[in-house]
Design a protein around this motif. Structure first.
Motif, PDB file in Angstrom:
ATOM      1  N   PHE B  25       0.849  -1.182   0.000  1.00 40.89           N
ATOM      2  CA  PHE B  25       0.000   0.000   0.000  1.00 40.89           C
ATOM      3  C   PHE B  25       0.890   1.238   0.000  1.00 40.89           C
ATOM      4  O   PHE B  25       2.089   1.155   0.284  1.00 40.89           O
ATOM      5  CB  PHE B  25      -0.930  -0.015   1.216  1.00 40.89           C
ATOM      6  CG  PHE B  25      -0.219  -0.227   2.519  1.00 40.89           C
ATOM      7  CD1 PHE B  25      -0.101  -1.503   3.059  1.00 40.89           C
ATOM      8  CD2 PHE B  25       0.348   0.827   3.204  1.00 40.89           C
ATOM      9  CE1 PHE B  25       0.563  -1.714   4.250  1.00 40.89           C
ATOM     10  CE2 PHE B  25       1.014   0.628   4.397  1.00 40.89           C
ATOM     11  CZ  PHE B  25       1.132  -0.650   4.923  1.00 40.89           C
ATOM     12  N   PRO B  26       0.319   2.415  -0.306  1.00 38.85           N
ATOM     13  CA  PRO B  26       1.125   3.635  -0.293  1.00 38.85           C
ATOM     14  C   PRO B  26       1.661   3.901   1.111  1.00 38.85           C
ATOM     15  O   PRO B  26       0.940   3.762   2.096  1.00 38.85           O
ATOM     16  CB  PRO B  26       0.136   4.723  -0.713  1.00 38.85           C
ATOM     17  CG  PRO B  26      -0.975   3.990  -1.386  1.00 38.85           C
ATOM     18  CD  PRO B  26      -1.061   2.652  -0.739  1.00 38.85           C
ATOM     19  N   SER B  27       2.922   4.292   1.207  1.00 38.40           N
ATOM     20  CA  SER B  27       3.514   4.507   2.536  1.00 38.40           C
ATOM     21  C   SER B  27       3.251   5.914   3.070  1.00 38.40           C
ATOM     22  O   SER B  27       3.493   6.186   4.237  1.00 38.40           O
ATOM     23  CB  SER B  27       5.019   4.238   2.495  1.00 38.40           C
ATOM     24  OG  SER B  27       5.619   5.029   1.491  1.00 38.40           O
ATOM     25  N   SER B  28       2.719   6.793   2.220  1.00 39.40           N
ATOM     26  CA  SER B  28       2.470   8.146   2.711  1.00 39.40           C
ATOM     27  C   SER B  28       1.031   8.278   3.192  1.00 39.40           C
ATOM     28  O   SER B  28       0.125   7.629   2.670  1.00 39.40           O
ATOM     29  CB  SER B  28       2.736   9.160   1.592  1.00 39.40           C
ATOM     30  OG  SER B  28       1.895   8.893   0.503  1.00 39.40           O
ATOM     31  N   ASN B  29       0.848   9.129   4.210  1.00 35.93           N
ATOM     32  CA  ASN B  29      -0.478   9.429   4.742  1.00 35.93           C
ATOM     33  C   ASN B  29      -1.230   8.180   5.194  1.00 35.93           C
ATOM     34  O   ASN B  29      -2.438   8.053   4.964  1.00 35.93           O
ATOM     35  CB  ASN B  29      -1.297  10.193   3.691  1.00 35.93           C
ATOM     36  CG  ASN B  29      -2.271  11.146   4.339  1.00 35.93           C
ATOM     37  OD1 ASN B  29      -2.194  11.430   5.534  1.00 35.93           O
ATOM     38  ND2 ASN B  29      -3.207  11.628   3.558  1.00 35.93           N
ATOM     39  N   PHE B  30      -0.513   7.261   5.823  1.00 42.15           N
ATOM     40  CA  PHE B  30      -1.102   6.008   6.278  1.00 42.15           C
ATOM     41  C   PHE B  30      -1.915   6.261   7.551  1.00 42.15           C
ATOM     42  O   PHE B  30      -1.482   6.961   8.458  1.00 42.15           O
ATOM     43  CB  PHE B  30       0.007   4.992   6.568  1.00 42.15           C
ATOM     44  CG  PHE B  30      -0.508   3.746   7.230  1.00 42.15           C
ATOM     45  CD1 PHE B  30      -0.563   3.649   8.612  1.00 42.15           C
ATOM     46  CD2 PHE B  30      -0.949   2.690   6.461  1.00 42.15           C
ATOM     47  CE1 PHE B  30      -1.048   2.514   9.217  1.00 42.15           C
ATOM     48  CE2 PHE B  30      -1.443   1.544   7.057  1.00 42.15           C
ATOM     49  CZ  PHE B  30      -1.489   1.452   8.444  1.00 42.15           C
ATOM     50  N   TYR B  31      -3.076   5.640   7.601  1.00 41.98           N
ATOM     51  CA  TYR B  31      -3.878   5.694   8.829  1.00 41.98           C
ATOM     52  C   TYR B  31      -4.146   4.308   9.392  1.00 41.98           C
ATOM     53  O   TYR B  31      -4.030   4.083  10.582  1.00 41.98           O
ATOM     54  CB  TYR B  31      -5.194   6.435   8.592  1.00 41.98           C
ATOM     55  CG  TYR B  31      -5.142   7.884   8.960  1.00 41.98           C
ATOM     56  CD1 TYR B  31      -4.183   8.722   8.395  1.00 41.98           C
ATOM     57  CD2 TYR B  31      -6.038   8.435   9.868  1.00 41.98           C
ATOM     58  CE1 TYR B  31      -4.121  10.066   8.734  1.00 41.98           C
ATOM     59  CE2 TYR B  31      -5.983   9.779  10.214  1.00 41.98           C
ATOM     60  CZ  TYR B  31      -5.012  10.583   9.644  1.00 41.98           C
ATOM     61  OH  TYR B  31      -4.944  11.909   9.992  1.00 41.98           O
ATOM     62  N   ALA B  32      -4.548   3.374   8.556  1.00 41.82           N
ATOM     63  CA  ALA B  32      -4.886   2.037   9.050  1.00 41.82           C
ATOM     64  C   ALA B  32      -4.862   1.025   7.914  1.00 41.82           C
ATOM     65  O   ALA B  32      -5.032   1.378   6.746  1.00 41.82           O
ATOM     66  CB  ALA B  32      -6.269   2.027   9.714  1.00 41.82           C
ATOM     67  N   PHE B  48      -8.143  -8.336  11.254  1.00 43.46           N
ATOM     68  CA  PHE B  48      -7.321  -7.385  12.011  1.00 43.46           C
ATOM     69  C   PHE B  48      -7.530  -5.969  11.487  1.00 43.46           C
ATOM     70  O   PHE B  48      -7.766  -5.759  10.310  1.00 43.46           O
ATOM     71  CB  PHE B  48      -5.821  -7.717  11.854  1.00 43.46           C
ATOM     72  CG  PHE B  48      -5.438  -9.131  12.182  1.00 43.46           C
ATOM     73  CD1 PHE B  48      -5.001  -9.993  11.191  1.00 43.46           C
ATOM     74  CD2 PHE B  48      -5.514  -9.598  13.483  1.00 43.46           C
ATOM     75  CE1 PHE B  48      -4.637 -11.296  11.488  1.00 43.46           C
ATOM     76  CE2 PHE B  48      -5.158 -10.893  13.793  1.00 43.46           C
ATOM     77  CZ  PHE B  48      -4.716 -11.753  12.791  1.00 43.46           C
ATOM     78  N   VAL B  49      -7.393  -5.007  12.407  1.00 48.82           N
ATOM     79  CA  VAL B  49      -7.234  -3.609  12.033  1.00 48.82           C
ATOM     80  C   VAL B  49      -5.920  -3.164  12.648  1.00 48.82           C
ATOM     81  O   VAL B  49      -5.731  -3.269  13.869  1.00 48.82           O
ATOM     82  CB  VAL B  49      -8.390  -2.733  12.558  1.00 48.82           C
ATOM     83  CG1 VAL B  49      -8.133  -1.267  12.187  1.00 48.82           C
ATOM     84  CG2 VAL B  49      -9.718  -3.202  11.996  1.00 48.82           C
ATOM     85  N   MET B  50      -5.004  -2.696  11.819  1.00 49.26           N
ATOM     86  CA  MET B  50      -3.654  -2.376  12.281  1.00 49.26           C
ATOM     87  C   MET B  50      -3.370  -0.913  11.991  1.00 49.26           C
ATOM     88  O   MET B  50      -3.676  -0.418  10.902  1.00 49.26           O
ATOM     89  CB  MET B  50      -2.641  -3.272  11.569  1.00 49.26           C
ATOM     90  CG  MET B  50      -3.008  -4.747  11.695  1.00 49.26           C
ATOM     91  SD  MET B  50      -1.921  -5.826  10.791  1.00 49.26           S
ATOM     92  CE  MET B  50      -0.571  -5.961  11.947  1.00 49.26           C
ATOM     93  N   THR B  51      -2.786  -0.236  12.981  1.00 49.99           N
ATOM     94  CA  THR B  51      -2.571   1.198  12.820  1.00 49.99           C
ATOM     95  C   THR B  51      -1.135   1.638  13.042  1.00 49.99           C
ATOM     96  O   THR B  51      -0.733   2.694  12.560  1.00 49.99           O
ATOM     97  CB  THR B  51      -3.480   1.996  13.771  1.00 49.99           C
ATOM     98  OG1 THR B  51      -3.224   1.549  15.114  1.00 49.99           O
ATOM     99  CG2 THR B  51      -4.948   1.780  13.453  1.00 49.99           C
ATOM    100  N   LEU B  52      -0.358   0.874  13.784  1.00 49.25           N
ATOM    101  CA  LEU B  52       0.972   1.341  14.166  1.00 49.25           C
ATOM    102  C   LEU B  52       2.074   0.587  13.428  1.00 49.25           C
ATOM    103  O   LEU B  52       2.015  -0.641  13.297  1.00 49.25           O
ATOM    104  CB  LEU B  52       1.184   1.153  15.671  1.00 49.25           C
ATOM    105  CG  LEU B  52       0.227   1.941  16.576  1.00 49.25           C
ATOM    106  CD1 LEU B  52       0.450   1.567  18.021  1.00 49.25           C
ATOM    107  CD2 LEU B  52       0.386   3.430  16.358  1.00 49.25           C
ATOM    108  N   ASN B  53       3.084   1.314  13.002  1.00 45.99           N
ATOM    109  CA  ASN B  53       4.247   0.682  12.364  1.00 45.99           C
ATOM    110  C   ASN B  53       4.852  -0.340  13.325  1.00 45.99           C
ATOM    111  O   ASN B  53       5.047  -0.051  14.511  1.00 45.99           O
ATOM    112  CB  ASN B  53       5.287   1.735  12.001  1.00 45.99           C
ATOM    113  CG  ASN B  53       6.452   1.125  11.233  1.00 45.99           C
ATOM    114  OD1 ASN B  53       6.242   0.298  10.351  1.00 45.99           O
ATOM    115  ND2 ASN B  53       7.658   1.537  11.562  1.00 45.99           N
TER     116      ASN B  53
END
Lengths: 115, 112
Positions: B25-32, B48-53
């Motif tokens: 996925f695009p690495s910029s402006n990532f939220y979830a 799963f819902v993942m939000t943190l690097n």
């Protein structure tokens, strides 16, 4: 376990006819969505609905499309004058929180075939 | 245009094999980043819902990792069972928008 229900499961219609797809989201959910998947393509976003109004819509969601939550339980998608390219599986989804942390709960889909 | 790609498109494994697939996925402006499991004739179901690097999440034999800096997530299934046969979808949330952008899915067939 609560679930999202959709009707009809399959609808065949003639080009130019109006179609209404119905959804009953999970009762304590606040966010409502319609997505669709044209055969062989990715699932794509159509519209999101929150606090009794559209919060976001895609370029696909033009004047031929509308959504309503008429009675606080049903959530409907109307296509006023169907085109051949509207043939797809339409999914309703709901969530308790927004998509930043909240998973979507999907219905089983309504397959629309436009002839 | 934001694009989400999954690979491979399909996978056939034997019961007991472990397997993994990728979502880019695009690495910029990532939220979830969401993962869904979709069995034929059923509704997609959230995994799963993942939000943190660096996030790692696990549900039974299924786990997922997230790298937001390079724009990928891996889904692992340990000791695949026939009931794991399904299409696995990832979906990306960007910026201040509620919409999810889906990949095309990876279809897994587990042979007994």
């Amino acid at each position: 376990e609560p679930e999202v229900t959709q009707t009809p499961s399959h609808q065949v219609t003639q080009m130019g006819q109006e179609v209404i797809l119905r959804c009953v989201p999970i009762s304590n959910h606040l966010y409502f969505y319609w997505y669709r998947q044209i055969l062989g393509q990715k699932v794509e976003f159509l519209v999101s609905f929150y606090n009794n109004e559209i919060s976001e819509k895609s370029e696909i969601f033009d004047d031929q499309f509308s959504v309503e939550r008429p009675d606080g339980s049903n959530f409907t998608l109307k296509i006023r004058s169907t085109k051949l390219e509207d043939s797809a599986m339409y999914f309703c989804a709901s969530s308790q929180q927004g998509t930043y942390t909240g998973e979507l709960f999907f219905g089983e889909g309504s397959r629309l075939t436009v002839l | 245009i934001l694009n989400v790609e999954q690979s491979p498109q399909s996978l056939h494994v034997q019961e007991g094999d472990s397997t993994n697939f990728t979502c880019s996925f695009p690495s910029s402006n990532f939220y979830a980043l969401h993962w869904y499991r979709w069995e034929t004739a059923k509704s997609p179901e959230a995994l799963f819902v993942m939000t943190l690097n660096g996030d790692e999440k696990k549900k039974g034999r299924i786990s997922a990792t997230l790298n937001t800096k390079e724009g990928y997530s891996y889904l692992y299934i340990k000791g695949s069972q026939p009931e794991d046969s399904a299409t696995y979808l990832c979906a990306f949330k960007s910026g201040n928008t509620g919409k999810l952008i889906f990949g095309q899915g990876t279809t897994l067939q587990v042979k007994p």
